[in-house]
Design a protein around this motif. Sequence first.
Motif, PDB file in Angstrom:
ATOM      1  N   MET A 116      33.372  42.489  52.466  1.00  0.00           N
ATOM      2  CA  MET A 116      33.413  43.653  53.475  1.00  0.00           C
ATOM      3  C   MET A 116      35.053  44.054  53.636  1.00  0.00           C
ATOM      4  O   MET A 116      35.948  43.383  53.211  1.00  0.00           O
ATOM      5  CB  MET A 116      33.000  42.946  54.856  1.00  0.00           C
ATOM      6  CG  MET A 116      33.991  42.021  55.337  1.00  0.00           C
ATOM      7  SD  MET A 116      33.590  41.602  57.204  1.00  0.00           S
ATOM      8  CE  MET A 116      31.894  41.060  56.975  1.00  0.00           C
ATOM      9  N   THR A 117      35.353  45.072  53.835  1.00  0.00           N
ATOM     10  CA  THR A 117      36.710  45.812  53.928  1.00  0.00           C
ATOM     11  C   THR A 117      37.008  45.981  55.558  1.00  0.00           C
ATOM     12  O   THR A 117      38.253  46.546  55.709  1.00  0.00           O
ATOM     13  CB  THR A 117      36.830  47.148  53.136  1.00  0.00           C
ATOM     14  OG1 THR A 117      35.896  48.046  53.676  1.00  0.00           O
ATOM     15  CG2 THR A 117      36.689  46.827  51.686  1.00  0.00           C
ATOM     16  N   THR A 118      36.094  46.185  56.404  1.00  0.00           N
ATOM     17  CA  THR A 118      36.528  46.378  57.958  1.00  0.00           C
ATOM     18  C   THR A 118      37.457  45.356  58.060  1.00  0.00           C
ATOM     19  O   THR A 118      37.208  44.084  57.968  1.00  0.00           O
ATOM     20  CB  THR A 118      35.193  46.221  58.845  1.00  0.00           C
ATOM     21  OG1 THR A 118      34.514  47.402  58.457  1.00  0.00           O
ATOM     22  CG2 THR A 118      35.749  46.488  60.247  1.00  0.00           C
ATOM     23  N   ARG A 119      38.713  45.867  58.868  1.00  0.00           N
ATOM     24  CA  ARG A 119      39.874  44.932  58.998  1.00  0.00           C
ATOM     25  C   ARG A 119      40.254  44.869  60.445  1.00  0.00           C
ATOM     26  O   ARG A 119      40.087  45.723  61.237  1.00  0.00           O
ATOM     27  CB  ARG A 119      41.065  45.156  58.285  1.00  0.00           C
ATOM     28  CG  ARG A 119      42.263  44.487  58.348  1.00  0.00           C
ATOM     29  CD  ARG A 119      43.270  44.869  57.403  1.00  0.00           C
ATOM     30  NE  ARG A 119      42.926  44.464  55.932  1.00  0.00           N
ATOM     31  CZ  ARG A 119      42.962  43.374  55.238  1.00  0.00           C
ATOM     32  NH1 ARG A 119      43.516  42.309  55.970  1.00  0.00           N
ATOM     33  NH2 ARG A 119      42.665  43.193  54.224  1.00  0.00           N
ATOM     34  N   ALA A 120      40.597  43.728  60.876  1.00  0.00           N
ATOM     35  CA  ALA A 120      40.983  43.311  62.227  1.00  0.00           C
ATOM     36  C   ALA A 120      42.486  42.951  61.981  1.00  0.00           C
ATOM     37  O   ALA A 120      42.692  41.939  61.373  1.00  0.00           O
ATOM     38  CB  ALA A 120      40.319  42.327  62.994  1.00  0.00           C
TER      39      ALA A 120
END
Length: 383
Positions: A139-143
């Motif tokens: 996954m590439t969604t970043r926080a």
Amino acid sequence: MPATRVMPTGEAEDLIELTREICRKDLAPHVDAMEQAHTLPREVFRTLGRAGLLSLPYPEEHGGGGQPYEVYLQVVEEIASAWMSVAVGVSVHSLTAYPVATWGTPEQQATLLAGMLSGEQLGAYCLSEPLAGSDVASMTTRATRSADGRTYALKGTKAWVSHAGHADYYTTFARTADTGGKGITTFVVPADASGLEFAAPERKMGLHSDTVRQVVFDGVVVGADRRIGEEGQGMMMALAALDSGRLGIAAAATGLAQAALDRAAAYAMEREQFGRKIGTFQGLAFLLADMEAAVTSARATYLHAARLRDAGRPFTKQAAVAKLVCTDAAMKVTTDAVQVLGGAGYTQDFPVERYLREAKVTQIFEGTNQIQRLVISRQLLQH
């Protein structure tokens, strides 16, 4: 014909009867019209919530029903026999509360879990991405954490999200470090967060009342108090939740297969050809017998896994077996139900064509059945 059940307690028997009554009064009269209109039945979920059926497997001290998974899954199966989209929604909602219930702090459980289990809120589960399905670790969604450590900014796109645009909160997994599966963290994002956007609903083969969309996080800011557990624990949480989620889908698939069997058996005793009810012909009677065997076997398989879970024993392999067996059974039984009805089964005048379309996705979501075989084989060969 209702499934024959042996429930562990009198309270559990009452829950099944309550579920059947709600299915008769509040689900069955609306399913055809709402599926055709592609409408998510938000009020139906509120009805289930007020009856306590959205929070059955969670502790009573947090507002849950305090029921074993063995009971909860049979409630899901009953709902699926009336309306598959709703049963999938119940399973998804239960999944969204799992990280907070299991790893949340007492403060988070008091502030977040109370709403999740109240019956008035509906959750969404944001794990998969357009390029990260079975390979969740990519996954590439970043926080990104703020300098003062009080907030995180989430940026990325999640895919295949049930209830997107309708949910009250989004249990979300995002990358906080570039260390593969060890760099993923869990957050609970409120629906009114600024920067939370939704794509158009997916145009799906079935489950039309289960609204599925991409969820876009465009710099969504959430407080650090909405991070569940420590940074890097998200992958572990997601995999643990999926073991339970797979059982939810297994139970729902079994309920769908039961509905198809019931409709096919009823038709076989109504339809006449050559001066006889078609159910009296051995070729068709044996087909129905095989359908019954498949449904009964599926139910036994998911209940075995559920009882292991309730006993606190490992159940990863058995959950994968149940998901594989139950969803393959649903695909076969719904296909055979269409065959029993013949030309009528291929029309939208009867629900079996919808059952067939709904069964297909059960072999895909919560881990494809190919992934289940991978999980099972690894569990077998690790000792």
